[in-house]
Design a protein around this motif. Sequence first.
Motif, PDB file in Angstrom:
ATOM      1  N   VAL A 131       7.091  34.152  47.103  1.00  0.00           N
ATOM      2  CA  VAL A 131       7.582  35.521  47.308  1.00  0.00           C
ATOM      3  C   VAL A 131       8.172  36.008  45.981  1.00  0.00           C
ATOM      4  N   SER A 132       7.604  37.055  45.393  1.00  0.00           N
ATOM      5  CA  SER A 132       8.198  37.553  44.154  1.00  0.00           C
ATOM      6  C   SER A 132       9.398  38.409  44.510  1.00  0.00           C
ATOM      7  N   ALA A 133      10.437  38.335  43.676  1.00  0.00           N
ATOM      8  CA  ALA A 133      11.687  38.991  44.060  1.00  0.00           C
ATOM      9  C   ALA A 133      12.422  39.486  42.840  1.00  0.00           C
ATOM     10  N   SER A 134      13.105  40.598  43.010  1.00  0.00           N
ATOM     11  CA  SER A 134      13.992  41.087  41.957  1.00  0.00           C
ATOM     12  C   SER A 134      15.239  41.715  42.585  1.00  0.00           C
ATOM     13  N   LEU A 135      16.202  42.006  41.727  1.00  0.00           N
ATOM     14  CA  LEU A 135      17.521  42.462  42.185  1.00  0.00           C
ATOM     15  C   LEU A 135      17.801  43.883  41.715  1.00  0.00           C
ATOM     16  N   ILE A 136      18.438  44.667  42.583  1.00  0.00           N
ATOM     17  CA  ILE A 136      18.876  46.025  42.246  1.00  0.00           C
ATOM     18  C   ILE A 136      20.374  46.113  42.543  1.00  0.00           C
ATOM     19  N   LEU A 137      21.124  46.387  41.491  1.00  0.00           N
ATOM     20  CA  LEU A 137      22.587  46.448  41.607  1.00  0.00           C
ATOM     21  C   LEU A 137      22.993  47.812  42.171  1.00  0.00           C
ATOM     22  N   CYS A 138      23.728  47.806  43.278  1.00  0.00           N
ATOM     23  CA  CYS A 138      24.143  49.085  43.877  1.00  0.00           C
ATOM     24  C   CYS A 138      25.598  49.399  43.556  1.00  0.00           C
ATOM     25  N   PHE A 139      25.835  50.656  43.212  1.00  0.00           N
ATOM     26  CA  PHE A 139      27.205  51.152  43.068  1.00  0.00           C
ATOM     27  C   PHE A 139      27.676  51.647  44.433  1.00  0.00           C
ATOM     28  N   LEU A 140      28.928  51.346  44.750  1.00  0.00           N
ATOM     29  CA  LEU A 140      29.500  51.828  46.020  1.00  0.00           C
ATOM     30  C   LEU A 140      29.977  53.261  45.818  1.00  0.00           C
ATOM     31  N   ARG A 141      29.408  54.174  46.595  1.00  0.00           N
ATOM     32  CA  ARG A 141      29.668  55.595  46.334  1.00  0.00           C
ATOM     33  C   ARG A 141      31.024  56.058  46.854  1.00  0.00           C
ATOM     34  N   HIS A 142      31.697  55.264  47.700  1.00  0.00           N
ATOM     35  CA  HIS A 142      33.040  55.670  48.122  1.00  0.00           C
ATOM     36  C   HIS A 142      34.067  55.359  47.019  1.00  0.00           C
ATOM     37  N   LEU A 143      33.648  54.591  46.010  1.00  0.00           N
ATOM     38  CA  LEU A 143      34.520  54.336  44.858  1.00  0.00           C
ATOM     39  C   LEU A 143      34.186  55.360  43.759  1.00  0.00           C
TER      40      LEU A 143
END
Length: 335
Positions: A131-143
Amino acid sequence: MSATELARSIPKAELHIHIEGSLEPELIFALAERNGVSLPYASVEALRAAYAFTDLQSFLDIYYAGASVLLQEGDFYDMAWAYFERARADNVVHAELFFDPQTHTARGVSMGIVMEGLSRACADAKQKLGVSASLILCFLRHLSEEDAFTTLEAALPYREHFIGVGLDSSELGHPPEKFERVFARCRDLGLKLVAHAGEEGPPEYMWQAIDLLKVQRIDHGIACLQDPLLVAELAHTRLPLTVCPLSNLKLCVVDDLRDHPLKKMLEAGLCVTVNSDDPAYFGGYMNANFVQTVEALNLSKEDVVALARNSFEAAFVDSEQRRRFMQMVSAAQTA
Ligand code: ADE
Ligand code: ZN
Protein backbone atom coordinates in the motif's frame (compact mmCIF):
# COMPACT_ATOMS: atom_id res chain seq x y z
CA MET A 1 -20.50 -9.32 -10.51
CA SER A 2 -22.84 -6.90 -8.71
CA ALA A 3 -22.03 -3.23 -8.11
CA THR A 4 -21.55 -4.06 -4.42
CA GLU A 5 -19.08 -6.85 -5.16
CA LEU A 6 -17.19 -4.60 -7.56
CA ALA A 7 -17.11 -1.85 -4.92
CA ARG A 8 -15.41 -4.25 -2.52
CA SER A 9 -12.86 -5.67 -4.93
CA ILE A 10 -11.92 -2.67 -7.05
CA PRO A 11 -8.52 -1.07 -6.26
CA LYS A 12 -8.98 2.39 -4.76
CA ALA A 13 -7.17 5.28 -3.11
CA GLU A 14 -8.20 6.72 0.23
CA LEU A 15 -7.56 10.48 0.34
CA HIS A 16 -9.51 11.60 3.39
CA ILE A 17 -8.64 9.68 6.53
CA HIS A 18 -7.62 11.36 9.78
CA ILE A 19 -5.25 8.81 11.21
CA GLU A 20 -6.28 9.78 14.76
CA GLY A 21 -9.83 8.93 13.66
CA SER A 22 -8.77 5.34 13.01
CA LEU A 23 -8.03 4.73 16.71
CA GLU A 24 -10.42 1.96 17.70
CA PRO A 25 -11.67 1.93 21.32
CA GLU A 26 -9.73 -1.30 22.00
CA LEU A 27 -6.47 0.37 20.92
CA ILE A 28 -7.33 3.52 22.90
CA PHE A 29 -7.63 1.38 26.04
CA ALA A 30 -4.48 -0.64 25.26
CA LEU A 31 -2.43 2.54 24.73
CA ALA A 32 -3.94 4.16 27.84
CA GLU A 33 -2.76 1.19 29.87
CA ARG A 34 0.67 1.08 28.21
CA ASN A 35 1.19 4.81 28.92
CA GLY A 36 -0.54 5.11 32.28
CA VAL A 37 -3.13 7.54 30.92
CA SER A 38 -6.48 7.55 32.68
CA LEU A 39 -9.62 7.76 30.57
CA PRO A 40 -13.00 9.18 31.59
CA TYR A 41 -14.69 5.93 30.42
CA ALA A 42 -14.87 2.70 32.41
CA SER A 43 -14.63 0.32 29.45
CA VAL A 44 -14.38 -0.09 25.69
CA GLU A 45 -18.17 -0.52 25.62
CA ALA A 46 -18.76 2.68 27.60
CA LEU A 47 -16.50 4.60 25.23
CA ARG A 48 -18.22 3.19 22.16
CA ALA A 49 -21.60 4.03 23.67
CA ALA A 50 -20.52 7.69 23.78
CA TYR A 51 -20.23 7.74 19.98
CA ALA A 52 -23.68 9.28 19.48
CA PHE A 53 -22.88 12.53 17.73
CA THR A 54 -25.20 15.42 16.97
CA ASP A 55 -22.81 17.56 14.92
CA LEU A 56 -19.11 17.98 14.08
CA GLN A 57 -18.17 19.59 17.41
CA SER A 58 -19.78 16.83 19.50
CA PHE A 59 -17.54 14.38 17.64
CA LEU A 60 -14.37 16.49 17.82
CA ASP A 61 -14.60 16.70 21.62
CA ILE A 62 -14.42 12.90 21.90
CA TYR A 63 -11.91 12.55 19.06
CA TYR A 64 -9.39 14.87 20.76
CA ALA A 65 -9.92 13.04 24.08
CA GLY A 66 -9.23 9.71 22.36
CA ALA A 67 -5.96 11.03 20.89
CA SER A 68 -4.68 11.82 24.40
CA VAL A 69 -3.38 8.24 24.77
CA LEU A 70 -0.78 8.77 22.01
CA LEU A 71 2.56 9.56 23.61
CA GLN A 72 5.38 7.48 22.14
CA GLU A 73 6.69 6.91 18.64
CA GLY A 74 5.45 3.32 18.79
CA ASP A 75 1.90 4.49 19.59
CA PHE A 76 1.75 6.50 16.36
CA TYR A 77 3.22 3.56 14.49
CA ASP A 78 0.73 1.06 15.95
CA MET A 79 -2.23 3.33 15.18
CA ALA A 80 -1.20 3.82 11.55
CA TRP A 81 -0.24 0.18 11.08
CA ALA A 82 -3.68 -0.97 12.27
CA TYR A 83 -5.24 1.38 9.71
CA PHE A 84 -3.04 0.08 6.88
CA GLU A 85 -4.00 -3.53 7.60
CA ARG A 86 -7.69 -2.61 7.34
CA ALA A 87 -7.06 -0.51 4.25
CA ARG A 88 -5.29 -3.43 2.55
CA ALA A 89 -8.24 -5.70 3.34
CA ASP A 90 -10.52 -3.20 1.56
CA ASN A 91 -8.29 -3.12 -1.55
CA VAL A 92 -7.01 0.37 -0.82
CA VAL A 93 -3.72 0.47 -2.75
CA HIS A 94 -2.83 4.08 -2.01
CA ALA A 95 -3.61 6.22 1.06
CA GLU A 96 -2.92 9.83 1.96
CA LEU A 97 -3.20 10.21 5.72
CA PHE A 98 -4.13 13.39 7.55
CA PHE A 99 -2.57 13.94 10.93
CA ASP A 100 -3.14 16.72 13.49
CA PRO A 101 0.24 17.53 15.08
CA GLN A 102 -1.15 20.35 17.23
CA THR A 103 -3.30 17.83 19.10
CA HIS A 104 -0.07 16.15 20.18
CA THR A 105 2.43 18.98 20.53
CA ALA A 106 -0.05 20.78 22.83
CA ARG A 107 0.32 17.77 25.20
CA GLY A 108 4.11 17.93 25.13
CA VAL A 109 4.63 15.22 22.48
CA SER A 110 7.36 16.33 20.09
CA MET A 111 6.84 16.81 16.38
CA GLY A 112 9.63 14.28 15.80
CA ILE A 113 7.83 11.50 17.68
CA VAL A 114 4.67 12.03 15.65
CA MET A 115 6.52 12.24 12.32
CA GLU A 116 8.85 9.30 12.92
CA GLY A 117 6.11 6.94 14.08
CA LEU A 118 3.75 7.75 11.23
CA SER A 119 6.36 7.76 8.50
CA ARG A 120 7.82 4.45 9.66
CA ALA A 121 4.33 2.93 9.37
CA CYS A 122 3.96 4.43 5.86
CA ALA A 123 7.28 2.88 4.79
CA ASP A 124 6.23 -0.52 6.17
CA ALA A 125 2.81 -0.25 4.50
CA LYS A 126 4.54 0.03 1.14
CA GLN A 127 7.12 -2.64 1.85
CA LYS A 128 5.02 -5.24 3.66
CA LEU A 129 1.48 -4.63 2.36
CA GLY A 130 2.04 -3.04 -1.05
CA VAL A 131 0.00 0.00 0.00
CA SER A 132 1.66 3.27 -1.02
CA ALA A 133 1.14 5.98 1.56
CA SER A 134 1.94 9.57 2.31
CA LEU A 135 1.18 12.11 5.03
CA ILE A 136 -0.67 15.44 4.97
CA LEU A 137 -0.18 17.71 7.97
CA CYS A 138 -3.42 19.42 9.01
CA PHE A 139 -3.67 22.75 10.79
CA LEU A 140 -6.44 22.96 13.39
CA ARG A 141 -8.67 25.81 12.26
CA HIS A 142 -10.08 26.57 15.73
CA LEU A 143 -6.54 27.66 16.66
CA SER A 144 -4.86 30.82 15.35
CA GLU A 145 -2.95 31.27 12.11
CA GLU A 146 0.07 32.14 14.24
CA ASP A 147 -0.18 28.71 15.86
CA ALA A 148 -0.32 27.19 12.36
CA PHE A 149 2.89 29.06 11.41
CA THR A 150 4.62 27.76 14.55
CA THR A 151 3.51 24.23 13.69
CA LEU A 152 4.79 24.57 10.14
CA GLU A 153 8.20 25.73 11.40
CA ALA A 154 8.38 22.76 13.81
CA ALA A 155 7.51 20.40 10.94
CA LEU A 156 10.03 21.70 8.40
CA PRO A 157 12.97 19.63 9.75
CA TYR A 158 10.79 16.64 8.72
CA ARG A 159 9.91 18.08 5.32
CA GLU A 160 10.60 14.80 3.50
CA HIS A 161 8.00 13.00 5.65
CA PHE A 162 4.91 14.89 4.44
CA ILE A 163 3.66 15.90 1.03
CA GLY A 164 1.21 18.63 1.88
CA VAL A 165 -0.95 20.50 4.34
CA GLY A 166 -4.65 20.56 5.11
CA LEU A 167 -7.13 22.40 7.30
CA ASP A 168 -9.49 20.61 9.66
CA SER A 169 -11.40 20.79 12.99
CA SER A 170 -14.38 23.08 13.75
CA GLU A 171 -15.48 24.60 10.45
CA LEU A 172 -18.21 27.10 11.33
CA GLY A 173 -16.76 30.43 12.45
CA HIS A 174 -13.29 29.51 11.13
CA PRO A 175 -13.36 30.32 7.40
CA PRO A 176 -10.43 29.44 5.13
CA GLU A 177 -9.52 33.15 4.78
CA LYS A 178 -8.18 32.98 8.35
CA PHE A 179 -5.28 30.84 7.00
CA GLU A 180 -4.50 32.65 3.74
CA ARG A 181 -0.94 33.66 4.72
CA VAL A 182 0.18 30.29 6.06
CA PHE A 183 -1.18 28.53 2.98
CA ALA A 184 0.70 31.02 0.77
CA ARG A 185 3.89 30.10 2.63
CA CYS A 186 3.17 26.38 2.18
CA ARG A 187 2.58 26.96 -1.52
CA ASP A 188 6.00 28.65 -1.76
CA LEU A 189 7.49 25.59 -0.06
CA GLY A 190 6.06 23.37 -2.79
CA LEU A 191 3.61 21.59 -0.50
CA LYS A 192 0.32 20.18 -1.79
CA LEU A 193 -2.68 22.08 -0.45
CA VAL A 194 -6.09 20.78 0.66
CA ALA A 195 -8.74 22.06 3.08
CA HIS A 196 -11.96 20.88 4.67
CA ALA A 197 -14.76 23.09 3.38
CA GLY A 198 -18.48 22.70 2.81
CA GLU A 199 -18.89 19.96 5.43
CA GLU A 200 -21.05 21.99 7.84
CA GLY A 201 -19.99 25.33 6.37
CA PRO A 202 -21.48 27.19 3.38
CA PRO A 203 -20.38 27.19 -0.29
CA GLU A 204 -18.66 30.52 0.45
CA TYR A 205 -16.05 28.61 2.45
CA MET A 206 -15.39 26.41 -0.60
CA TRP A 207 -14.90 29.50 -2.77
CA GLN A 208 -12.44 30.85 -0.21
CA ALA A 209 -10.54 27.55 -0.17
CA ILE A 210 -10.27 27.72 -3.98
CA ASP A 211 -9.62 31.45 -4.47
CA LEU A 212 -7.64 32.37 -1.34
CA LEU A 213 -5.94 29.15 -0.21
CA LYS A 214 -5.57 27.85 -3.79
CA VAL A 215 -6.21 24.27 -2.72
CA GLN A 216 -5.78 21.32 -5.07
CA ARG A 217 -8.60 19.33 -3.43
CA ILE A 218 -11.49 20.11 -1.10
CA ASP A 219 -12.33 17.73 1.75
CA HIS A 220 -16.09 17.04 1.94
CA GLY A 221 -17.44 19.86 -0.24
CA ILE A 222 -20.98 18.52 -0.19
CA ALA A 223 -22.39 22.03 0.32
CA CYS A 224 -21.49 22.82 -3.31
CA LEU A 225 -24.90 21.73 -4.59
CA GLN A 226 -26.39 24.85 -2.95
CA ASP A 227 -24.44 26.99 -5.44
CA PRO A 228 -24.88 26.27 -9.19
CA LEU A 229 -21.97 28.54 -10.13
CA LEU A 230 -19.69 26.59 -7.80
CA VAL A 231 -20.87 23.28 -9.28
CA ALA A 232 -20.12 24.61 -12.77
CA GLU A 233 -16.66 25.70 -11.65
CA LEU A 234 -15.90 22.33 -10.02
CA ALA A 235 -17.16 20.44 -13.07
CA HIS A 236 -14.98 22.59 -15.33
CA THR A 237 -11.78 22.36 -13.27
CA ARG A 238 -12.35 18.81 -11.95
CA LEU A 239 -11.06 20.02 -8.59
CA PRO A 240 -11.52 16.85 -6.54
CA LEU A 241 -13.88 16.55 -3.57
CA THR A 242 -13.06 13.90 -0.97
CA VAL A 243 -16.53 12.92 0.20
CA CYS A 244 -17.16 10.83 3.33
CA PRO A 245 -20.70 9.40 3.32
CA LEU A 246 -20.77 7.60 6.69
CA SER A 247 -19.19 10.62 8.36
CA ASN A 248 -21.91 12.87 6.95
CA LEU A 249 -24.52 10.47 8.28
CA LYS A 250 -22.98 10.10 11.77
CA LEU A 251 -22.45 13.86 12.13
CA CYS A 252 -26.05 14.55 11.06
CA VAL A 253 -25.04 16.48 7.94
CA VAL A 254 -27.49 14.17 6.13
CA ASP A 255 -30.42 12.46 7.86
CA ASP A 256 -30.40 9.33 5.75
CA LEU A 257 -27.77 7.86 3.42
CA ARG A 258 -30.49 7.72 0.74
CA ASP A 259 -30.49 11.54 0.80
CA HIS A 260 -26.72 11.81 0.39
CA PRO A 261 -25.74 14.17 -2.48
CA LEU A 262 -22.91 11.97 -3.82
CA LYS A 263 -24.88 10.62 -6.79
CA LYS A 264 -26.00 14.10 -7.82
CA MET A 265 -22.40 15.27 -7.57
CA LEU A 266 -21.24 12.42 -9.82
CA GLU A 267 -24.03 13.20 -12.30
CA ALA A 268 -22.89 16.85 -12.34
CA GLY A 269 -19.49 15.67 -13.61
CA LEU A 270 -17.58 16.42 -10.40
CA CYS A 271 -14.43 14.56 -9.42
CA VAL A 272 -15.96 12.99 -6.30
CA THR A 273 -14.22 10.31 -4.27
CA VAL A 274 -15.39 8.09 -1.40
CA ASN A 275 -13.45 8.08 1.88
CA SER A 276 -13.86 7.09 5.52
CA ASP A 277 -12.80 10.30 7.40
CA ASP A 278 -12.70 8.87 10.97
CA PRO A 279 -13.60 5.22 10.47
CA ALA A 280 -13.27 4.11 14.10
CA TYR A 281 -15.89 6.67 15.09
CA PHE A 282 -18.26 6.59 12.12
CA GLY A 283 -18.91 2.89 11.76
CA GLY A 284 -16.79 1.82 8.86
CA TYR A 285 -13.67 1.85 6.76
CA MET A 286 -13.44 2.27 2.99
CA ASN A 287 -15.50 -0.67 1.84
CA ALA A 288 -18.23 0.01 4.40
CA ASN A 289 -18.46 3.52 2.94
CA PHE A 290 -18.46 2.23 -0.63
CA VAL A 291 -20.92 -0.60 -0.10
CA GLN A 292 -23.43 1.31 2.01
CA THR A 293 -23.36 4.22 -0.47
CA VAL A 294 -23.77 1.93 -3.47
CA GLU A 295 -26.78 0.33 -1.81
CA ALA A 296 -28.41 3.51 -0.46
CA LEU A 297 -28.04 5.44 -3.72
CA ASN A 298 -28.45 2.46 -6.04
CA LEU A 299 -25.13 3.21 -7.75
CA SER A 300 -24.24 1.29 -10.91
CA LYS A 301 -21.02 -0.59 -11.69
CA GLU A 302 -20.09 2.37 -13.93
CA ASP A 303 -20.50 4.69 -10.94
CA VAL A 304 -18.22 2.45 -8.86
CA VAL A 305 -15.57 2.49 -11.58
CA ALA A 306 -15.89 6.29 -11.88
CA LEU A 307 -15.37 6.64 -8.11
CA ALA A 308 -12.28 4.42 -8.16
CA ARG A 309 -10.85 6.26 -11.19
CA ASN A 310 -11.59 9.61 -9.53
CA SER A 311 -9.64 8.53 -6.45
CA PHE A 312 -6.53 8.01 -8.58
CA GLU A 313 -7.16 11.14 -10.64
CA ALA A 314 -7.24 13.08 -7.35
CA ALA A 315 -4.27 11.35 -5.70
CA PHE A 316 -0.97 13.21 -5.26
CA VAL A 317 1.10 10.76 -7.29
CA ASP A 318 3.24 11.16 -10.41
CA SER A 319 1.83 10.45 -13.85
CA GLU A 320 3.54 7.06 -14.16
CA GLN A 321 2.09 5.87 -10.84
CA ARG A 322 -1.33 7.24 -11.81
CA ARG A 323 -1.20 5.31 -15.08
CA ARG A 324 -0.38 2.08 -13.21
CA PHE A 325 -3.30 2.61 -10.82
CA MET A 326 -5.69 3.30 -13.70
CA GLN A 327 -4.55 0.07 -15.33
CA MET A 328 -5.33 -1.79 -12.11
CA VAL A 329 -8.87 -0.35 -12.20
CA SER A 330 -9.31 -1.44 -15.82
CA ALA A 331 -8.08 -4.94 -15.00
CA ALA A 332 -10.53 -5.22 -12.07
CA GLN A 333 -13.39 -4.11 -14.32
CA THR A 334 -12.80 -6.86 -16.81
CA ALA A 335 -11.94 -9.56 -14.23
N1 ADE B 1 -11.04 16.20 12.15
C1 ADE B 1 -11.27 14.88 12.13
N2 ADE B 1 -12.38 14.62 11.43
C2 ADE B 1 -12.86 15.81 10.99
C3 ADE B 1 -13.96 16.21 10.20
N3 ADE B 1 -14.84 15.32 9.71
N4 ADE B 1 -14.14 17.52 9.96
C4 ADE B 1 -13.28 18.41 10.45
N5 ADE B 1 -12.23 18.09 11.18
C5 ADE B 1 -12.00 16.79 11.45
ZN1 ZN C 1 -12.15 15.05 7.64
